[in-house]
Design an enzyme around this catalytic site. Structure first.
Site, PDB file in Angstrom:
ATOM      1  N   LEU A 192     -28.130 -39.557   7.880  1.00  0.00           N
ATOM      2  CA  LEU A 192     -27.334 -38.748   9.316  1.00  0.00           C
ATOM      3  C   LEU A 192     -26.209 -38.123  10.210  1.00  0.00           C
ATOM      4  O   LEU A 192     -26.272 -37.591  10.677  1.00  0.00           O
ATOM      5  CB  LEU A 192     -28.420 -39.754  10.548  1.00  0.00           C
TER       6      LEU A 192
ATOM      7  N   ASN B 281     -36.254 -59.477   7.890  1.00  0.00           N
ATOM      8  CA  ASN B 281     -35.477 -60.263   8.806  1.00  0.00           C
ATOM      9  C   ASN B 281     -35.317 -59.795  10.215  1.00  0.00           C
ATOM     10  O   ASN B 281     -34.949 -60.610  11.401  1.00  0.00           O
ATOM     11  CB  ASN B 281     -33.466 -59.491   8.373  1.00  0.00           C
ATOM     12  N   PHE B 282     -36.972 -59.601  10.473  1.00  0.00           N
ATOM     13  CA  PHE B 282     -37.273 -59.615  11.791  1.00  0.00           C
ATOM     14  C   PHE B 282     -38.318 -60.537  12.024  1.00  0.00           C
ATOM     15  O   PHE B 282     -38.685 -60.608  11.271  1.00  0.00           O
ATOM     16  CB  PHE B 282     -37.407 -57.886  12.316  1.00  0.00           C
ATOM     17  N   VAL B 283     -37.932 -60.775  13.642  1.00  0.00           N
ATOM     18  CA  VAL B 283     -38.363 -62.233  13.774  1.00  0.00           C
ATOM     19  C   VAL B 283     -40.329 -62.721  13.529  1.00  0.00           C
ATOM     20  O   VAL B 283     -40.808 -63.504  12.936  1.00  0.00           O
ATOM     21  CB  VAL B 283     -38.167 -62.331  15.062  1.00  0.00           C
TER      22      VAL B 283
ATOM     23  N   GLU C 102     -34.550 -51.575  23.785  1.00  0.00           N
ATOM     24  CA  GLU C 102     -33.410 -52.281  23.520  1.00  0.00           C
ATOM     25  C   GLU C 102     -32.578 -51.258  25.146  1.00  0.00           C
ATOM     26  O   GLU C 102     -31.453 -51.832  25.312  1.00  0.00           O
ATOM     27  CB  GLU C 102     -32.718 -52.724  22.432  1.00  0.00           C
TER      28      GLU C 102
ATOM     29  N   ARG D 147     -40.942 -60.748  24.452  1.00  0.00           N
ATOM     30  CA  ARG D 147     -41.274 -58.931  23.886  1.00  0.00           C
ATOM     31  C   ARG D 147     -42.602 -58.366  25.012  1.00  0.00           C
ATOM     32  O   ARG D 147     -43.245 -59.374  23.650  1.00  0.00           O
ATOM     33  CB  ARG D 147     -40.846 -59.132  22.352  1.00  0.00           C
TER      34      ARG D 147
ATOM     35  N   TYR E  42     -26.861 -51.506  19.185  1.00  0.00           N
ATOM     36  CA  TYR E  42     -27.494 -51.184  19.270  1.00  0.00           C
ATOM     37  C   TYR E  42     -28.389 -50.099  20.306  1.00  0.00           C
ATOM     38  O   TYR E  42     -28.879 -48.868  20.431  1.00  0.00           O
ATOM     39  CB  TYR E  42     -28.558 -51.673  18.450  1.00  0.00           C
TER      40      TYR E  42
ATOM     41  N   ASN F 270     -40.933 -53.217  21.467  1.00  0.00           N
ATOM     42  CA  ASN F 270     -41.328 -53.523  19.600  1.00  0.00           C
ATOM     43  C   ASN F 270     -43.017 -53.469  19.208  1.00  0.00           C
ATOM     44  O   ASN F 270     -43.939 -53.588  20.450  1.00  0.00           O
ATOM     45  CB  ASN F 270     -41.194 -54.623  20.060  1.00  0.00           C
TER      46      ASN F 270
ATOM     47  N   SER G  72     -35.636 -46.399  22.329  1.00  0.00           N
ATOM     48  CA  SER G  72     -36.096 -47.572  22.656  1.00  0.00           C
ATOM     49  C   SER G  72     -36.076 -49.212  23.433  1.00  0.00           C
ATOM     50  O   SER G  72     -35.283 -48.168  24.757  1.00  0.00           O
ATOM     51  CB  SER G  72     -34.908 -48.854  21.459  1.00  0.00           C
TER      52      SER G  72
END
Length: 325
Positions: free
Chosen positions: A61, A191-193, A129, A221, A153, A182, A127
């Site tokens: 990208l 490494n994502f919860v 977020e 979430r 992000y 999510n 997102s």
């Protein structure tokens, strides 16, 4: 036969979307960036590659020339822009890289489509977020909720969201924003919860690990399953009028709830194993996310098939099978 191009095809969402499109009879193309350890780069899509069901090209990208080359060659009917630096906590450690990939990278893709494949429909992975800590009075976030991101992000995703709307309005391009909350699965990075908790809980239950360190247990979430959400992506591009849609289950759970359900499913009490470590907190926390997807459910007849519990059950079983139990 329709042709689709997926950026981020080797990620969680890209792999499920590739499967969906193959099943629907598409000619599926994906781009991957060069990786020094190529053996692990396509783990999520090797089952499709081995059967020659997808086609891969090197592109990035941040390298618009590579996007122009691929788009000129393929001339896709549909473009799904899923690639990003997608880890929120890491975006604080690499803010400039995140802005270049997750923000300006989207602009590179839109400009490449405009120049050499203007007929293509474009799906942009926006997102939840982007909302930050802005919540409507009824406790939900929806398409009209003010965007107030609290991470690099989230800020990059707001730029991408707005530049998509700008290109849609300025050039008449067929661009959809999917504001996805999510979404998880066994293919989620560890490494994502969600997958971090599930993997650790299974390892603890098998005596392979003793403790799990986490950050804010009270953050909530709206968690859904990636399979349901990639179907939503596809449904958007089957319509004629570009639009923006929230995709969410409408039900929120805390990280504490996540731990409690996962550990109890394995006969354990999470309080005996989970430790809170400040290093896992974000510099600015996003406390609560809960999405109202009524617009999409009405327009596209979308309904999630998974619940929070059935999603976690599948993830738990994956790791039990992985460790041979």
């Amino acid at each position: 036969m329709k042709k689709a191009l997926i950026t981020g095809i080797n990620g969680q969402d890209g792999s499920y979307l590739a499967e969906l499109l193959v099943d629907k009879g598409y000619e599926v193309w994906g781009i991957v960036k060069r990786n020094s350890v190529s053996e692990t780069q396509t783990t999520r899509i090797d089952h499709l590659r081995e059967k020659n069901l997808i086609n891969l090209e090197y592109a990035d990208l941040t390298d618009m020339a590579s996007l122009v080359r691929v788009l000129s060659m393929i001339q896709p009917d549909e473009v799904y822009n899923l690639a990003a630096q997608s880890h929120v906590r890491i975006s604080f450690d690499q803010p400039i890289y995140t802005a270049n990939v997750t923000g300006v990278g989207t602009l590179n893709m839109l400009e490449a489509v405009r120049l050499v494949s203007p007929h293509s429909k474009v799906y942009q992975a926006s997102s939840s977020e982007m909302f930050g800590n802005t919540i409507d009075p009824d406790g939900y976030q929806r398409e009209t909720t003010q965007l107030n991101p609290v991470s690099p992000y989230g800020c990059a995703k707001v730029f991408s969201y707005n530049i998509c709307r700008n290109y849609r309005n300025s050039y008449g391009m067929k661009i959809w924003n999917g504001i996805l909350f999510n979404h998880e699965s066994p293919r989620r990075g560890t490494n994502f919860v969600t997958n971090k908790v599930v993997k650790a809980a299974v390892r603890i239950s098998l005596g392979l690990q003793t403790k799990l360190q986490l950050g804010n247990l009270d953050a909530t979430r709206d968690w859904g399953h990636a399979k349901d959400y990639v179907e939503a992506m596809w449904l958007m591009l089957q319509t004629d009028k570009p639009n923006d849609y929230v995709c969410a289950t409408g039900v929120s759970h805390s990280v504490r709830d996540l731990c409690e359900y996962t550990f109890s499913s394995l006969g354990l009490d999470f309080k005996d194993y989970v430790e809170v470590d400040e290093k896992h907190f974000r510099p600015e926390e996003l406390e609560n996310l809960k999405g109202d997807s009524n617009k999409m459910r009405k327009d596209l007849s979308w309904e999630p098939k998974y619940t929070f519990e059935t999603m976690l059950d599948e993830m738990i079983q994956y790791w039990l099978d992985y460790y041979g139990k």
